[in-house]
Design a protein around this motif. Structure first.
Motif, PDB file in Angstrom:
ATOM      1  N   LEU A   1       0.830  -1.201   0.000  1.00 46.13           N
ATOM      2  CA  LEU A   1       0.000   0.000   0.000  1.00 46.13           C
ATOM      3  C   LEU A   1       0.864   1.252   0.000  1.00 46.13           C
ATOM      4  O   LEU A   1       0.637   2.188  -0.784  1.00 46.13           O
ATOM      5  N   VAL A   2       1.887   1.295   0.862  1.00 42.24           N
ATOM      6  CA  VAL A   2       2.749   2.474   0.968  1.00 42.24           C
ATOM      7  C   VAL A   2       3.512   2.682  -0.336  1.00 42.24           C
ATOM      8  O   VAL A   2       3.668   3.820  -0.813  1.00 42.24           O
ATOM      9  N   GLN A   3       4.003   1.598  -0.926  1.00 44.02           N
ATOM     10  CA  GLN A   3       4.698   1.723  -2.206  1.00 44.02           C
ATOM     11  C   GLN A   3       3.789   2.329  -3.267  1.00 44.02           C
ATOM     12  O   GLN A   3       4.207   3.185  -4.060  1.00 44.02           O
ATOM     13  N   GLU A   4       2.525   1.894  -3.279  1.00 42.08           N
ATOM     14  CA  GLU A   4       1.571   2.427  -4.256  1.00 42.08           C
ATOM     15  C   GLU A   4       1.297   3.903  -3.992  1.00 42.08           C
ATOM     16  O   GLU A   4       1.175   4.706  -4.921  1.00 42.08           O
ATOM     17  N   GLN A   5       1.211   4.286  -2.720  1.00 38.35           N
ATOM     18  CA  GLN A   5       0.998   5.695  -2.393  1.00 38.35           C
ATOM     19  C   GLN A   5       2.168   6.556  -2.858  1.00 38.35           C
ATOM     20  O   GLN A   5       1.966   7.660  -3.368  1.00 38.35           O
ATOM     21  N   VAL A   6       3.395   6.066  -2.677  1.00 38.93           N
ATOM     22  CA  VAL A   6       4.578   6.807  -3.132  1.00 38.93           C
ATOM     23  C   VAL A   6       4.524   6.995  -4.650  1.00 38.93           C
ATOM     24  O   VAL A   6       4.763   8.094  -5.168  1.00 38.93           O
ATOM     25  N   ARG A   7       4.192   5.934  -5.366  1.00 35.29           N
ATOM     26  CA  ARG A   7       4.118   6.025  -6.833  1.00 35.29           C
ATOM     27  C   ARG A   7       3.077   7.054  -7.268  1.00 35.29           C
ATOM     28  O   ARG A   7       3.351   7.927  -8.118  1.00 35.29           O
ATOM     29  N   LEU A   8       1.880   6.981  -6.688  1.00 33.94           N
ATOM     30  CA  LEU A   8       0.812   7.902  -7.061  1.00 33.94           C
ATOM     31  C   LEU A   8       1.171   9.347  -6.723  1.00 33.94           C
ATOM     32  O   LEU A   8       0.861  10.277  -7.478  1.00 33.94           O
TER      33      LEU A   8
END
Length: 471
Positions: free
Chosen positions: A449-456
């Motif tokens: 989830l955190v990785q996806e938030q960083v990407r977005l």
């Protein structure tokens, strides 16, 4: 004592409970002091009862079962607002005192019996109400009673109970009061496990400490529970929309929360004695910091029962000065229950994006904050140049608003001096530090989830922004 011996002792204690509780209550005088086990109790009892009644749903014309009714502290209050009340107590002395006080109400019936002996028609009541009853029942008896309640309560009806929690967990004091002090998590679990013959279950709507006991006794261990009878299908649909609980998320760490609290204190000019509503309080880190360092009173609300009960347990264990300044509440869907113009400051951190109706939520904020009071919101938004992306923290969450869109909603709610600030670079830094910290205990799903938030956030699809506004 071995585990087997402890189990045998517990079983022996629980087998004796029916006799012990009957003997205990037969020895009690029919007085308010005896009912609440306190002296000089009139003011406390009155405010306590007002607070309990305010927790209940609309009862106009409804049928209520008042279990463990005693001398009728609530029987008369209920009779004045409902269609019919059936008051039940195992003590003949107490139920007769109840009858003497409340028999002038034509809509009240009285039964002297153990609540576990009741045999009522299915769907015959709209609310099962009890106050300090379950703590006198064994775990098996509580489970049995909750199962019976699912049968007695009509569809979409409710159950309410209030209990003393946290003390000597699971102990039975045979010499005096045969009380079993459980943790509120335990009661919430028993509610979740209850199931009717038609697969109906309970959905916890609201749970909180009684504020009157915090104010009078500095004791936050008086916990209320309000749940609704729902079908199994309804419960499954509700669960699909609930938050993914991730206390190890980098934004939820004590360090991140402390930094946010310092920013709030500096930007709002908090003064000693002011009242703060924190929406999305989690386990209470922000509330404890503000209470301890700014001497303000904080009412924390969250939709996670486990987080709220953790906060309350921390409050129970805190020093007496901080303990008196805190009040925590679980509310499904983060529905707010407050009087108009109640708070000097309302804080909402990573919470508003979960609202199905953000405009309605902001209208609640406007109603609850005092004239001249402030609202501070920190939350996820979507980039203006990108189509709205789903909230990256919740299952089936509503679409995110843009920064300008949320600012417009604040103005439409009535707020003035609305200002916003893009904190996305701070978000990226905090999240990447969390991912790269070898001491951080981040589970696999939260890590993804955190990785996806960083990407977005780096692509500009996800914006982390703060908003301030004045009423």
């Amino acid at each position: 004592m071995t585990m087997d011996q402890q189990k045998e002792q517990q079983e022996e204690n629980e087998n004796q409970l029916p006799t012990l509780r009957k003997q205990f209550w037969q020895q009690q005088e029919p007085t308010v002091e005896a009912m609440i086990q306190a002296v000089s109790a009139d003011d406390l009892a009155s405010q306590d009862a007002d607070e309990v009644m305010a927790m209940l749903p609309d009862l106009s014309g409804k049928r209520v079962l008042d279990l463990g009714a005693g001398i009728g502290r609530f029987t008369g209050r209920l009779a004045r607002v409902v269609g019919h009340v059936t008051a039940v107590d195992l003590s003949q002395t107490l139920i007769e005192e109840n009858r003497a006080k409340n028999q002038h109400y034509p809509n009240v019936a009285f039964i002297c019996d153990d609540v576990l002996n009741l045999n009522l028609p299915p769907g015959s009541v709209d609310l099962v109400f009890s106050n300090w009853l379950l703590k006198y029942l064994s775990e098996a008896e509580v489970a049995t009673l909750l199962g019976h309640a699912l049968s007695w309560i009509a569809p979409r009806g409710h159950i309410f109970f209030r209990e003393s929690c946290y003390m000597s967990l699971g102990s039975v004091n045979r010499a005096s009061n045969p009380t079993i002090y459980r943790r509120p998590q335990h009661y919430a679990q028993l509610l979740r496990q209850a199931q009717g013959a038609d697969l109906s279950t309970f959905r916890l709507l609201r749970s909180k400490s009684i504020l009157a006991y915090i104010n009078y006794e500095n004791t936050p261990n008086q916990i209320c529970f309000l749940a609704q009878r729902v079908s199994g299908q309804q419960q499954e649909q509700q669960m699909q929309g609930q938050a993914i609980d991730a206390p190890e998320h980098p934004l939820a760490t004590k360090e991140a929360t402390k930094a946010a609290a310092v920013r709030v204190g500096a930007s709002t000019g908090l003064k000693e004695g002011q009242k703060v509503l924190e929406v999305g309080c989690g386990q209470g880190d922000m509330a404890f910091f503000l209470a301890r360092h700014y001497q303000v009173h904080v009412h924390g609300v969250d939709d996670s029962p486990d987080s709220v009960y953790t906060a309350i347990q921390r409050q129970v264990e805190a020093d007496h000065i901080v303990r008196r300044k805190l009040h925590f509440e679980m509310s499904a869907g983060l529905e707010l229950h407050c009087e108009d113009d109640s708070y000097d400051l309302i804080l909402s951190r990573q919470t508003l994006h979960t609202s199905q109706d953000k405009q309605k939520t902001l209208a609640y904020f406007y109603r609850c904050v005092k004239p001249g009071g402030r609202v501070v919101i920190t939350d996820y938004c979507t980039g203006a140049s990108h189509p709205p992306c789903p909230a990256p923290t919740y299952q089936q969450a509503p679409a995110l608003a843009t920064v300008d869109g949320l600012a417009t909603m604040l103005r439409e709610a009535g707020f003035k001096a609305v200002a916003s600030e893009d904190l996305s670079q701070e978000l990226i830094k905090t999240l990447e530090n969390g991912l790269n910290n070898p001491q951080a205990s981040i589970s696999g799903s939260t890590h993804d989830l955190v990785q996806e938030q960083v990407r977005l956030a780096k692509e500009g699809q996800l914006v982390w922004a703060s908003f301030t506004a004045v009423k």
